[in-house]
Design a protein around this motif. Structure first.
Motif, PDB file in Angstrom:
ATOM      1  N   LEU A  70     -32.484 -24.185   1.153  1.00 18.38           N
ATOM      2  CA  LEU A  70     -31.349 -24.879   0.347  1.00 18.38           C
ATOM      3  C   LEU A  70     -31.514 -26.300   0.323  1.00 18.38           C
ATOM      4  N   ASP A  71     -30.531 -27.124   0.194  1.00 18.31           N
ATOM      5  CA  ASP A  71     -30.653 -28.710  -0.039  1.00 18.31           C
ATOM      6  C   ASP A  71     -30.920 -29.284   1.491  1.00 18.31           C
ATOM      7  N   SER A  72     -31.765 -29.378   1.694  1.00 18.73           N
ATOM      8  CA  SER A  72     -32.024 -29.791   3.057  1.00 18.73           C
ATOM      9  C   SER A  72     -31.786 -31.344   3.108  1.00 18.73           C
ATOM     10  N   ALA A  73     -31.841 -32.055   2.124  1.00 15.34           N
ATOM     11  CA  ALA A  73     -31.705 -33.485   2.046  1.00 15.34           C
ATOM     12  C   ALA A  73     -29.933 -33.637   2.286  1.00 15.34           C
ATOM     13  N   ALA A  74     -29.371 -32.580   1.607  1.00  9.70           N
ATOM     14  CA  ALA A  74     -27.965 -32.689   1.839  1.00  9.70           C
ATOM     15  C   ALA A  74     -27.464 -32.548   3.204  1.00  9.70           C
ATOM     16  N   ALA A  75     -28.164 -31.304   3.849  1.00  8.35           N
ATOM     17  CA  ALA A  75     -27.822 -30.824   5.129  1.00  8.35           C
ATOM     18  C   ALA A  75     -28.098 -31.959   6.224  1.00  8.35           C
ATOM     19  N   ALA A  76     -28.908 -32.521   6.152  1.00  7.73           N
ATOM     20  CA  ALA A  76     -29.302 -34.016   6.881  1.00  7.73           C
ATOM     21  C   ALA A  76     -28.544 -34.912   6.569  1.00  7.73           C
ATOM     22  N   LEU A  77     -27.829 -35.242   5.289  1.00  8.92           N
ATOM     23  CA  LEU A  77     -26.891 -36.186   5.346  1.00  8.92           C
ATOM     24  C   LEU A  77     -25.423 -35.779   5.851  1.00  8.92           C
ATOM     25  N   LEU A  78     -25.359 -34.338   5.761  1.00  4.38           N
ATOM     26  CA  LEU A  78     -24.242 -34.010   6.484  1.00  4.38           C
ATOM     27  C   LEU A  78     -24.216 -34.197   7.963  1.00  4.38           C
ATOM     28  N   LYS A  79     -25.362 -33.974   8.492  1.00  3.14           N
ATOM     29  CA  LYS A  79     -25.614 -34.293   9.897  1.00  3.14           C
ATOM     30  C   LYS A  79     -25.163 -35.408  10.346  1.00  3.14           C
ATOM     31  N   GLY A  80     -25.890 -36.562   9.568  1.00  6.58           N
ATOM     32  CA  GLY A  80     -25.603 -37.913   9.790  1.00  6.58           C
ATOM     33  C   GLY A  80     -24.283 -38.469   9.707  1.00  6.58           C
ATOM     34  N   TRP A  81     -23.637 -37.892   8.593  1.00  9.80           N
ATOM     35  CA  TRP A  81     -22.126 -38.406   8.316  1.00  9.80           C
ATOM     36  C   TRP A  81     -21.402 -37.762   9.319  1.00  9.80           C
ATOM     37  N   THR A  82     -21.341 -36.428   9.868  1.00 16.68           N
ATOM     38  CA  THR A  82     -20.582 -36.210  10.989  1.00 16.68           C
ATOM     39  C   THR A  82     -20.725 -36.781  12.023  1.00 16.68           C
ATOM     40  N   THR A  83     -22.064 -37.178  12.423  1.00 21.91           N
ATOM     41  CA  THR A  83     -22.151 -37.886  13.856  1.00 21.91           C
ATOM     42  C   THR A  83     -21.294 -39.090  13.552  1.00 21.91           C
ATOM     43  N   ILE A  84     -21.550 -39.868  12.508  1.00 24.90           N
ATOM     44  CA  ILE A  84     -20.965 -41.223  12.471  1.00 24.90           C
ATOM     45  C   ILE A  84     -19.433 -41.145  12.082  1.00 24.90           C
ATOM     46  N   LEU A  85     -18.950 -40.362  11.800  1.00 24.40           N
ATOM     47  CA  LEU A  85     -17.271 -40.099  11.412  1.00 24.40           C
ATOM     48  C   LEU A  85     -16.701 -39.199  12.819  1.00 24.40           C
ATOM     49  N   PHE A  86     -17.479 -38.813  13.677  1.00 25.43           N
ATOM     50  CA  PHE A  86     -17.032 -38.116  14.691  1.00 25.43           C
ATOM     51  C   PHE A  86     -16.368 -39.191  15.707  1.00 25.43           C
ATOM     52  N   TRP A  87     -16.991 -40.458  15.716  1.00 35.44           N
ATOM     53  CA  TRP A  87     -16.236 -41.347  16.517  1.00 35.44           C
ATOM     54  C   TRP A  87     -15.037 -41.891  15.998  1.00 35.44           C
TER      55      TRP A  87
ATOM     56  N   THR B  22     -14.394 -30.060  17.124  1.00 31.33           N
ATOM     57  CA  THR B  22     -14.361 -31.471  16.645  1.00 31.33           C
ATOM     58  C   THR B  22     -15.706 -32.066  16.466  1.00 31.33           C
ATOM     59  N   VAL B  23     -16.912 -31.329  17.288  1.00 34.56           N
ATOM     60  CA  VAL B  23     -17.905 -32.064  17.268  1.00 34.56           C
ATOM     61  C   VAL B  23     -18.653 -31.936  15.986  1.00 34.56           C
ATOM     62  N   PRO B  24     -19.842 -33.058  15.755  1.00 33.01           N
ATOM     63  CA  PRO B  24     -20.481 -33.164  14.441  1.00 33.01           C
ATOM     64  C   PRO B  24     -21.380 -31.754  14.224  1.00 33.01           C
ATOM     65  N   ALA B  25     -21.902 -31.648  13.032  1.00 35.67           N
ATOM     66  CA  ALA B  25     -22.824 -30.657  12.685  1.00 35.67           C
ATOM     67  C   ALA B  25     -23.983 -31.009  13.051  1.00 35.67           C
ATOM     68  N   MET B  26     -24.664 -30.115  13.737  1.00 33.89           N
ATOM     69  CA  MET B  26     -26.303 -30.391  14.413  1.00 33.89           C
ATOM     70  C   MET B  26     -27.364 -30.005  13.736  1.00 33.89           C
ATOM     71  N   VAL B  27     -28.106 -29.955  14.507  1.00 33.05           N
ATOM     72  CA  VAL B  27     -29.618 -29.483  13.934  1.00 33.05           C
ATOM     73  C   VAL B  27     -29.442 -28.010  13.342  1.00 33.05           C
ATOM     74  N   THR B  28     -28.837 -27.068  13.833  1.00 38.12           N
ATOM     75  CA  THR B  28     -28.722 -25.647  13.071  1.00 38.12           C
ATOM     76  C   THR B  28     -28.417 -25.781  11.793  1.00 38.12           C
ATOM     77  N   THR B  29     -27.622 -26.653  11.075  1.00 37.83           N
ATOM     78  CA  THR B  29     -27.612 -26.807   9.923  1.00 37.83           C
ATOM     79  C   THR B  29     -28.649 -27.394   8.847  1.00 37.83           C
ATOM     80  N   LEU B  30     -29.510 -28.094   9.357  1.00 40.39           N
ATOM     81  CA  LEU B  30     -30.511 -28.468   8.736  1.00 40.39           C
ATOM     82  C   LEU B  30     -31.628 -27.331   8.861  1.00 40.39           C
ATOM     83  N   LEU B  31     -31.755 -26.758   9.893  1.00 47.08           N
ATOM     84  CA  LEU B  31     -32.592 -25.412  10.067  1.00 47.08           C
ATOM     85  C   LEU B  31     -32.334 -24.289   8.975  1.00 47.08           C
TER      86      LEU B  31
END
Length: 91
Positions: free
Chosen positions: A61-78, A45-54
């Motif tokens: 790959l698309d680092s901007a999309a990976a960073a966006l995914l990290k941000g949105w999973t962190t927000i939606l996690f709550w 259930t936890v958000p995608a973390m730094v590994t995705t971006l790394l």
């Protein structure tokens, strides 16, 4: 954090579908689920973390999309964690 449909759909799969898959596998493999199995569901259930971006950066790959995914999973996690708990997948 401008939402993009592909990022939000990937985030919802990560936050809502993954816990169900882990829970179903744990139910099939371990008849009475123990603390370790519930901990695995929590990990799902936890958000995608730094590994995705790394990994995105490492394999060009698309680092901007990976960073966006990290941000949105962190927000939606709550929002999704209480749903997963209400469904009884985590005790």
């Amino acid at each position: 954090l401008v939402p993009r449909p592909e990022i939000l759909s990937a985030a919802l799969v990560k936050l809502m579908v993954t816990p169900f898959i882990v829970w179903a596998a744990a139910q099939m493999l371990y008849a009475p689920m123990g603390e370790a199995q519930y901990a695995a569901v929590v990990e799902g259930t936890v958000p995608a973390m730094v590994t995705t971006l790394l990994l995105a950066d490492r394999f060009r790959l698309d680092s901007a999309a990976a960073a966006l995914l990290k941000g949105w999973t962190t927000i939606l996690f709550w929002l999704t964690l209480p749903v997963i708990m209400a469904l009884g997948l985590i005790r």
